[in-house]
Every structure is written in structure tokens, then in C-alpha cells.
Write a protein that holds these residues in place. Structure first.
Motif: not given
Length: 461
Positions: A335-336, A356, A365
Motif C-alpha cells: 500500500g505504500d 499503508g 488500507r
């Protein structure tokens, strides 16, 4: 319990203490790096829960409302996740004593002038080694303390007396390292539900995935609603993060393709384990994603003038999603993902920080997305690294991108480079997010994502 509902106040009998703390917290909170209000004044404080963690230390969940953003409401989170005007819940560990030691000067919140804490000095207890030590002692054994629940993996002993030290680099949370053996992440901005940084590593450990350090202890609250508060994991003392290693390679004029290829393999390993741990079916809806990406683009262009000439080309990148190959099935992802979220220790890459983007709703998320989103985040990170010093090194970034995708393809069984429309759209969406972030927080860095915007809008490669 609705996973996206805001935490609501509970009757904990701490209102008198809030009378002592409110004025101090109104001034202190907006100055903290993890406060979502970004220097906007606090307009209201509501106590959600207060628990004496140990003598001289209060565990506090507090709702802070702050002045809202002037950004237009678009119906979806703006790039960067502009926090709503309604405010957020924050976790605080507050120490109090008559006189504060000079070594805790950075932890000072202020001196209470009224209420039951009048005359006492209040400080951030996570910066106090004594409080940090006692917090670990609480986490060494499962149990409850008022609304707080402490859980641990009984197969992993946690020694007593490990010396704590605070990590200064973190932005959205607070982390403590204990004796170079464990690292405790204390979440600051709290949302109801299980945090992915606990949920995902636990599930991956059950899958036998060794790319992610498994949690050994954690704590949560059951009041006013269930929420994850902190996670203790093994610490890799000799590890270096991917961002640091990439910059070192650039400074020495060295190639980074072998590391990028291995990192692609590690990403694929984690994606495969995530797909097994959280079974899902179906693909991301390309038309819906294109609409959301376009809406985020329009919101960003409204705020960043430099983006506006490129809007037609960027819209075309999102429009190409409609009707194209949907690519791999939607699944749980990091997610990140970027170079700062991976560690190299020994000969292996490890992936960390599954929280996230903390500014985004927890339900989002924890939802499924195309794994191409993670890949695009890492590709953008190579580009950022290559542009940290002049002359810029676009060829270095291109070779890393190619090697990363090749490593991923060898493990995953499909090649991100052959999903051109998907990869371009997700990379464009990430670059739009970066433009808005840099314009708000680091204007000197704005040319970095703008170079990608020009490339993606004009050539699309």
C-alpha cells in the motif's frame, strides 16, 4: 462495529484531568510531526479514554478537532489524504512530575496551571527511558489494564531490562528500539479496527514468509472501540534501508541493478504470500479506478498550477485503463511501497511498515488493490533516488526499474512491463500524489515528480 466509524467518547472519569491538560495540548499537538492537522489550530479536545499505565504515566486517547482544509471537497480523499475538518483520535503517553529532568527537555509539553494536575510538569513519556522501559515490561506478559489489552507470542521470550532508545526519523508514528533486539511502533493517529501493520505480518508469518519480521507482542484498546495501539517486532540491527543504500550507490557511481533485481524478487515473494494469506477473487474495476484517479488529478491540479498544462495527457493515461487487460487479480498489498520501506540485512531484503498511508481510512488500507500499485510505488522511488543530486541520473533509474521488474517477473510468473496501460496509470497516479505532497511540504523537491509528470503525460513510458 463499523470499521470506518470515528472513535467516540467514553465515560472514563478523566474530564477533570482534561481540564488540566487541554490548554497545553492545544499548543503542543499541532507542532508534532505525526499530527494530521499540519500546524492548523486545535479547535476542540474530547477525552476518549484515560488509563494510569503506571505511577506517573497516563495512557490517553483523545479526539482533536482542528481547522479544516480549504481544499475543495471531491468525494474521494485528495492526494496526500487531506484530513477532514472533524479531526482525529490520537494516542498519547503523558508523564507528569513536579520537576522535569534537563535531559527530558525535548519531551516537555508544559506545566499545568489548573485542575487536579496543577503545578505538575507534563511531558511526552515515550521520550523518557524510564517510561519506555516500563512500557516494555507491560508488554512482556499478556493481560489487561482497564480498556487496554496486551498480547504476546508465547513462543518468543522478551528479556527484561533491554535499554530503550527513541528513533528520531519517524514521521507518522513513534518507534522505540530495545537493546537492538526489538522495535516497538506506537501508533499515534488511531482508527478503529485492526491495524494492517499487525494484521499483515501475523498472517504472513503463518504462511511461512520470512521477508517480514513477525510481531512478538502488541497492545490494543477495547474502549471506546477496538483499535490497535502498538506492535513489537524483531529489530534488524545491521540492516540498512533501501533508500540509504541507493543513495550510497549513486554517490559512489555504482550500479544498483543486482540489488534492484533481488528487491523485485522479494516484492513478488511478499505478494504471493499475501495472496495466499488473504484469498480474494476478481480484478480491480478499471473503470472505477480510472474515475478515482482522474478525480484525484483534478483536485491536485486545482491546487498546483504547474500541473495544469499536463492534465489532458494524464487524463489519457487514466482513460487507457478502461477496456485494457485487467492484469493480475486484486489482492492485499503493501500500500505504500518505496525504498524506505525495505531493509537489506545479510543477503536478503525484508519488507516493513504495512500500515499503508496513515492519512487514508483504515478500511481503504485493508482493502484489495492491484499489485501493480506497489510496483509503481517502487519504480517512482528509484526515480526519486536518481534525482537527489545533479547531474540527475535518469539512466541509473531506468536500469533499476528494468532490473526490479525482471526480478519480480521471475518470481511472480507475470511481467509488470507487459501490463503497460496498468503500470502507466498507477505510476501516474503516484506521481500526481507526489506533486501535491511536495507542493505542500517541500516545494524545492517539486521538480522531481514534475519530471515524471512530463514524461508520463507526453510519452507515457
Amino acid at each position: 462495529m463499523p470499521k470506518t466509524a470515528p472513535l467516540q467518547p467514553s465515560s472514563t472519569g478523566g474530564s477533570l484531568h482534561l481540564d488540566s491538560l487541554a490548554g497545553l495540548l492545544r499548543e503542543w499537538l499541532p507542532r508534532q510531526r505525526w499530527f494530521a492537522g499540519k500546524d492548523r489550530p486545535v479547535t476542540d479536545l474530547r477525552l476518549l479514554s484515560m488509563t494510569e499505565l503506571f505511577p506517573g504515566c497516563l495512557h490517553v486517547l483523545i479526539h482533536a478537532a482542528h481547522a479544516g482544509s480549504h481544499a475543495p471537497h471531491t468525494g474521494v480523499p485528495a492526494p496526500g489524504g487531506t484530513p477532514p475538518a472533524g479531526g482525529d483520535c490520537y494516542q498519547l503517553l503523558l508523564g507528569f512530575q513536579e520537576h522535569l529532568s534537563p535531559r527530558l527537555g525535548r519531551a516537555l509539553i508544559g506545566r499545568a496551571e489548573s485542575g487536579p494536575m496543577a503545578g505538575l510538569t507534563v511531558y511526552d513519556a515515550l521520550q523518557d527511558p524510564r517510561s519506555a522501559h516500563l512500557l516494555l515490561e507491560r508488554m512482556r506478559h499478556s493481560g489487561t489494564l482497564g480498556p487496554l489489552l496486551f498480547d504476546s507470542d508465547p513462543t518468543v521470550p522478551i528479556p527484561s531490562g533491554l535499554a530503550p532508545r527513541l528513533l528520531d526519523a519517524e514521521q507518522s508514528n513513534t518507534s522505540l528500539v530495545y537493546g537492538d533486539s526489538f522495535i516497538l511502533k506506537v501508533f499515534r493517529r488511531i482508527q478503529p479496527g485492526i491495524n494492517p501493520d499487525l494484521e499483515v505480518p501475523v498472517a504472513l508469518a503463518q504462511q511461512g514468509c520470512r521477508r517480514v519480521p513477525a510481531p512478538v507482542a502488541w497492545f490494543r484498546t477495547m474502549r471506546p472501540q477496538e483499535a490497535t495501539l502498538g506492535v513489537l517486532q524483531p529489530f534488524l540491527p545491521d540492516a540498512a534501508d533501501g533508500w540509504t543504500l541507493a543513495l550510497q550507490a549513486l554517490a559512489r557511481g555504482e550500479d544498483f541493478t543486482a540489488e534492484a533485481h533481488a528487491l523485485g524478487e522479494a516484492t513478488a515473494d511478499v505478494h504471493l504470500a499475501l495472496a495466499a494469506a488473504f484469498p480474494s477473487s476478481g480484478h480491480a474495476e478499471n473503470a472505477r479506478m480510472a474515475d478515482a484517479m482522474t478525480e484525484r488529478l483534478d483536485a491536485a491540479a486545482h491546487q498546483v498550477k504547474a500541473l495544469r498544462p499536463y492534465v489532458p495527457g494524464l487524463r489519457a493515461a487514466f482513460g487507457a485503463l478502461v477496456g485494457c487487460d485487467p492484469g493480475p487479480a486484486a489482492q492485499r498489498i503493501h500500500g505504500d511501497l518505496h525504498l524506505g520501506q525495505v531493509l537489506h540485512a545479510g543477503r536478503e531484503w525484508f519488507v516493513i511498515d504495512f500500515e499503508g498511508e496513515p492519512s487514508r481510512p483504515l478500511a481503504e488500507r485493508r482493502s484489495t488493490h492491484s499489485p501493480v500499485r506497489d510496483i509503481a510505488g517502487m519504480l517512482r522511488s528509484f526515480d526519486y533516488a536518481a534525482r537527489q543530486r545533479r547531474p540527475w541520473r535518469p539512466e541509473w533509474a531506468r536500469r533499476c526499474r528494468e532490473a526490479y521488474c525482471a526480478g519480480y517477473a521471475g518470481r511472480a510468473g507475470w511481467d509488470p512491463r507487459k501490463k503497460h496501460a496498468l503500470l502507466r496509470a498507477y505510476e501516474t497516479d503516484r506521481a500526481v500524489y507526489e506533486v501535491l505532497y511536495e507542493a505542500r511540504h517541500r516545494p524545492a523537491w517539486l521538480p522531481v515528480p514534475m519530471a515524471a509528470i512530463e514524461r508520463l503525460a507526453v510519452r507515457g513510458d
